[in-house]
Design a protein around this motif. Structure first.
Motif, PDB file in Angstrom:
ATOM      1  N   UNK A 160       0.823  -1.204   0.000  1.00 53.28           N
ATOM      2  CA  UNK A 160       0.000   0.000   0.000  1.00 53.28           C
ATOM      3  C   UNK A 160       0.863   1.261   0.000  1.00 53.28           C
ATOM      4  N   UNK A 161       1.950   1.213   0.855  1.00 50.00           N
ATOM      5  CA  UNK A 161       2.871   2.359   0.883  1.00 50.00           C
ATOM      6  C   UNK A 161       3.546   2.526  -0.470  1.00 50.00           C
ATOM      7  N   UNK A 162       3.915   1.367  -1.053  1.00 48.12           N
ATOM      8  CA  UNK A 162       4.553   1.435  -2.373  1.00 48.12           C
ATOM      9  C   UNK A 162       3.596   2.010  -3.403  1.00 48.12           C
ATOM     10  N   UNK A 163       2.318   1.614  -3.280  1.00 54.37           N
ATOM     11  CA  UNK A 163       1.332   2.155  -4.213  1.00 54.37           C
ATOM     12  C   UNK A 163       1.187   3.663  -4.024  1.00 54.37           C
ATOM     13  N   UNK A 164       1.156   4.079  -2.715  1.00 52.02           N
ATOM     14  CA  UNK A 164       1.073   5.523  -2.480  1.00 52.02           C
ATOM     15  C   UNK A 164       2.327   6.225  -3.011  1.00 52.02           C
ATOM     16  N   UNK A 165       3.492   5.587  -2.713  1.00 53.80           N
ATOM     17  CA  UNK A 165       4.758   6.154  -3.199  1.00 53.80           C
ATOM     18  C   UNK A 165       4.753   6.258  -4.720  1.00 53.80           C
TER      19      UNK A 165
END
Length: 605
Positions: free
Chosen positions: A149-154
């Protein structure tokens, strides 16, 4: 010994003997008396197959599958026959075999039970392990999901940033395109600038050559200008004009402390004035003065001495007049200027820095010593001061009523002498200096706001010379007169009061009379008011008379004294225009003899 769950299950199945197996059926039929009659109906289990089950220990998990039997198997038939005919002999063995089988069965059951227990334990442990692993995997999956999810946000942020960068890139491309266009313009301008630089370099070289030529021409011009002034002064001196030297003293600490209040141009004076320097030397013959009223004014003199030039430099351009006195001329050297401008320092000096008078005395006897083989010399001196318009003999031990008998006289040639003055003969420079210091000790001085040791009188030192030639007997009579005039002063500046006020008024009065004489002589007036003051009477042969005269005008550089300095420089310029009728005082041997006879007869009468 621990086994895996699958291996334990396999072993349990291998060791389990089903109650409905053919071997048990055979055994039960052997004990049954009627088993003989049922052989054909239920054939026994193949012993060979039964043996292979014992060897392999493999039992199929299929409980419903039945073991294959065959009535056609010869071994089974043989067993059945033997059992039919030998039942009684083998019964014991079969029972024993059954007992063993039962023991083994119990043993196998026990082992199966242990294996099942071990399997359950192992399954429990495996379940716990699996649960733990599952939980760990779930945690990892949760972490991975969070990271994802963080990677997607990133990635979303980066995509947005990428979009912004694309916009920036487009902007930069446009800017780059514009800069390239500007660069092209700049390159064109640079080419033009390089051409301009080349032209500038050429112009600089031409300018440098012109500057060098200008410098050379300026040096030549200044040199020619200085020589012109020098030759002009020499011509004027040959005509008998009075020579005027200007000396500018350094600014004093008291003048520095006065600060700047702009009152230097006021006629009334007083108060604290501007301590800035307003007098400067343009060259060796010119001096300029900055005034508030008339701007900058320049004055031309025979020589200008600046602040840094010492007493030796001043006397170097003066000592030629000492030789003139030895040659039979009347020579006058006097200092003129405002109070505190350095007149007494120039004429008298200090023990460490002697002035013109002590140096002239030393130089005089040096020249006399050099000519003793050719001539004989008689030297005498007298010292006077004019104090409150009264002549005082400084070489007399007592000063009083005798001063009234001092009379100023002139001879037929116009030379001035003072009748009744104490004349002291001297034979060396040390004797002359001793008489000089004795007279200075009797001079009137006082401290004022303008000068800590202000001269309150005019000082006159006369050195009379009589030089007789050993070859011709001719006599040269010269006189060296050194005059230290008291300085003009404003009472509001000097703070004079009581006796000092009376002295200041007398000094200013005599200097005013001197100014009238200078004005009359410079304008070539038919009448010159010498008799208006005893000072002008004493200087009658020096100003417009027969003497070679040198005047030092001393100037203060401070703006506080600008008005007084301007007046002094203007009077000095007028003095420079005065012409003296210079003549040598020489008598031949016969005239000298006759004068001696006449003098003796007058003495007898």
């Amino acid at each position: 010994m621990h086994y895996s769950a699958r291996e334990t299950t396999r072993r349990a199945h291998a060791l389990t003997i089903s109650p409905s197996s053919p071997a048990l059926d055979v055994a039960s039929k052997i004990h049954d008396p009627a088993a003989t009659f049922q052989v054909n109906k239920d054939p026994p289990v193949s012993l060979k197959e039964n043996g292979s089950l014992k060897e392999n220990g493999n039992l199929k998990e299929n409980g419903n599958a039945k073991s294959k039997t065959s009535t056609d198997d010869p071994d089974v038939v043989k067993v059945l026959r033997k059992a039919t005919y030998k039942v009684s002999g083998d019964t014991q063995k079969l029972r024993q075999l059954c007992t063993e089988f039962d023991a083994k069965e119990e043993d196998y059951k026990k082992r199966i039970h242990d294996l099942e227990t071990e399997l359950r334990n192992h399954q429990n442990e495996s379940t716990k392990t699996h649960d733990r692993d599952i939980r760990e995997m779930e945690n990892r999956m949760e972490l991975v999901a969070q990271k994802l999810e963080a990677a997607e946000r990133y990635m979303a942020g980066k995509e947005e940033e990428c979009n912004m960068l694309k916009l920036d890139l487009d902007t930069l491309n446009e800017e780059n395109k514009r800069l390239k266009e500007n660069l092209n313009d700049m390159m064109l301008k640079l080419q033009d600038y390089e051409e301009i630089l080349a032209q500038k370099k050429t112009l600089n070289e031409q300018y440098s050559r012109i500057l060098e030529e200008h410098r050379v021409l300026s040096e030549d011009f200044n040199r020619e200008r200085v020589l012109r002034k020098k030759y002009y002064n020499q011509v004027e001196e040959m005509k008998g004009k009075i020579r005027v030297f200007c000396r500018v003293r350094p600014i004093t600490e008291s003048e520095r402390r006065r600060g700047s209040s702009g009152s230097s141009g006021s006629s009334g004076g007083g108060g604290a004035g501007d301590a800035s320097i307003v007098v400067s030397a343009e060259d060796e013959y010119s001096v300029s003065l900055n005034t508030q009223r008339g701007g900058q004014r320049s004055f031309l003199f025979d020589r200008v001495f600046q602040e840094h030039e010492d007493q030796e430099a001043v006397f170097r351009d003066t000592h030629a007049l000492v030789q003139s006195a030895l040659d039979g001329y009347n020579v006058t050297i006097m200092a003129y200027g405002q109070t505190g401008s350095g007149k007494t320092y120039t004429m008298l000096g200090t023990p460490e820095e002697p002035g013109i008078a002590p140096r002239a005395f030393t130089r005089l006897f040096q020249l006399l010593d050099e000519g003793r083989a050719r001539q004989e010399a008689a030297v005498s001196t007298y010292m006077l001061e004019l104090y409150n318009d009264k002549l005082i003999d400084l070489l007399k031990p007592a000063v009083g009523a005798d001063t009234d008998r001092l009379d100023i006289k002139r001879d037929k040639k116009g030379a001035v002498h003072v009748q009744g003055a104490a004349v002291r003969s001297v034979s060396s420079a040390s004797e002359l200096n001793r008489a000089f210091n004795e007279g200075l000790a009797n001079r009137h001085t006082a401290a004022t706001k303008m000068n800590v040791e202000s001269s309150r009188s005019h000082l006159l030192i006369a050195v009379c010379l009589s030089i007789t030639s050993k070859q011709t007997g001719s006599v040269l009579r010269g006189k060296l007169t050194l005059v230290d005039l008291a300085g003009s002063e404003r009472v509001s500046k000097s703070g004079a009061s009581s006796d000092q006020l009376k002295e200041a008024n007398s000094i200013n009065k005599s200097l005013s009379a001197l100014g009238d004489v200078i004005s009359a002589l410079s304008s070539e007036s038919s009448f010159v008011p010498y008799r208006n003051s005893k000072l002008t009477m004493l200087l009658q042969d020096s100003l417009g008379g027969t003497a070679k005269t040198l005047v030092f005008v001393n100037a203060s550089p401070a703006a506080y004294n600008a008005d007084e300095t301007l007046i002094s420089l203007m009077y000095a310029t007028r003095i420079k225009q005065i012409t003296n009728n210079v003549c040598k005082n020489a008598d031949n041997k016969e005239i000298t003899r006759l004068k001696s006879v006449i003098s003796k007869k007058k003495g007898r009468d």
